[in-house]
Design an enzyme around this catalytic site. Structure first.
Site, short mmCIF file in Angstrom:
data_model
loop_
_atom_site.label_atom_id
_atom_site.label_comp_id
_atom_site.label_asym_id
_atom_site.label_seq_id
_atom_site.Cartn_x
_atom_site.Cartn_y
_atom_site.Cartn_z
N LEU B 16 56.54 -41.66 -22.83
CA LEU B 16 57.08 -42.16 -24.19
C LEU B 16 57.81 -40.98 -24.74
O LEU B 16 56.98 -40.37 -25.77
CB LEU B 16 56.08 -42.87 -24.84
CG LEU B 16 56.29 -43.29 -26.33
CD1 LEU B 16 56.88 -44.82 -25.89
CD2 LEU B 16 54.85 -43.51 -26.91
N HIS B 17 58.91 -40.43 -24.40
CA HIS B 17 59.82 -39.57 -25.02
C HIS B 17 60.49 -40.18 -25.91
O HIS B 17 60.41 -41.12 -26.47
CB HIS B 17 60.76 -38.74 -23.81
CG HIS B 17 61.63 -39.58 -23.10
ND1 HIS B 17 62.96 -39.42 -23.65
CD2 HIS B 17 61.56 -40.52 -22.02
CE1 HIS B 17 63.55 -40.31 -22.74
NE2 HIS B 17 62.80 -40.84 -21.90
N ALA B 18 61.53 -39.07 -26.63
CA ALA B 18 62.01 -39.65 -27.81
C ALA B 18 62.68 -40.97 -27.89
O ALA B 18 62.63 -41.80 -28.74
CB ALA B 18 62.98 -38.41 -28.45
N GLU B 89 64.09 -47.76 -18.43
CA GLU B 89 64.15 -46.45 -17.62
C GLU B 89 63.58 -46.55 -16.32
O GLU B 89 62.80 -47.77 -15.85
CB GLU B 89 63.43 -45.52 -18.36
CG GLU B 89 64.32 -44.98 -19.75
CD GLU B 89 63.45 -43.82 -20.19
OE1 GLU B 89 64.15 -43.22 -21.40
OE2 GLU B 89 62.60 -43.36 -19.63
#
Lengths: 158, 90
Positions: B16-18, B89
């Site tokens: 859960l990146h930006a 993704e």
């Protein structure tokens, strides 16, 4: 992960020259190169990648802060630069307000866990009003370093 | 007023990146209900990007999405779908 260890030694720009987002990114990449956290031959590529990422979705998340970031195979260990602007930077922020504090983060390409931990430690502090205020008031790298140390030892109120 | 919750697991490689966190917040903001996200004993506001980044949720991390208020059920379904599909993704 400690914030003070994440910010590369010498990579604190307390008076950003520019009020333009792209130029600020240039200044901070240069600060990271001067601190040996990035290699000079990758300067153009790093700047380009940060801007591509930024154009895909702003990292100006509001409250006067922005956290542009880039992953690159040449980066061996995580490193970040801090840039401060008293005039405020036009950063296309979510809240449409100027940005006064910028954290630019460089990450290795193959270690997503470390990247998330670095973002966590940055946001943990940027979400505190006290931290944001003290950072904006800091006039020298020494003062910023002292704030980072306080932040790491949990001496700041929310 | 209604409540809804869902257990989800982060499946995309980068976690859960930006960008995915921002997607989550964008979807959450489309609903009037309150949205909170829990990781173990930590609970954050699912409509705040800064708070979502505090989860540092890597691939494989389990989260609880809790929605309270109007359209809670719809919000929960939409958010669960977003996480379950890995935010588009790899």
């Amino acid at each position: 992960m400690k914030l003070s260890e994440l910010i590369a030694s010498g990579a604190v720009v307390t008076q950003l020259q520019s009020q333009d987002r792209d130029q600020v990114i240039h200044e901070l990449i240069d600060a990271l190169i001067a601190s040996n956290a990035a290699a000079p031959e990758h300067r153009a590529e790093l700047i380009k990648r940060v801007l591509v990422r930024e154009n895909r979705g702003t990292t100006g998340f509001g409250r006067g802060v922005a956290v542009p970031h880039v992953k690159h195979p040449s980066v061996k260990r995580m490193a970040a630069a801090i840039g401060l602007s008293s005039a405020g930077i036009e950063f296309n922020s979510l809240d449409k307000q100027p940005v006064y504090s910028v954290f630019l983060l460089l990450s290795p390409e193959d270690r997503p866990e470390e990247h998330l931990l670095a973002m966590e430690v940055i946001f943990k502090n940027l979400s505190k009003e006290t931290f944001r205020r003290f950072l904006r008031q800091a006039g020298s790298e020494t003062e910023v370093r002292s704030l980072l140390d306080d932040a790491d030892t949990q001496q700041l109120a929310g | 007023m209604s409540n809804a919750s869902a257990k989800v697991k982060i499946i995309n490689r980068l976690g859960l990146h930006a960008r995915p966190a921002m997607c989550f917040v964008d979807v959450a903001m489309q609903f009037p209900c309150e949205v909170s996200v829990k990781r173990a004993d930590q609970t954050v506001d699912g409509k705040s990007i800064m708070m979502m980044m505090l989860l540092a949720a890597t691939q494989g991390t389990e989260l609880d999405i809790v929605c309270e208020g109007d359209q809670a059920e719809e919000a929960c379904t939409a958010l669960k779908k977003l996480v379950d599909t890995g935010f588009d993704e790899d």
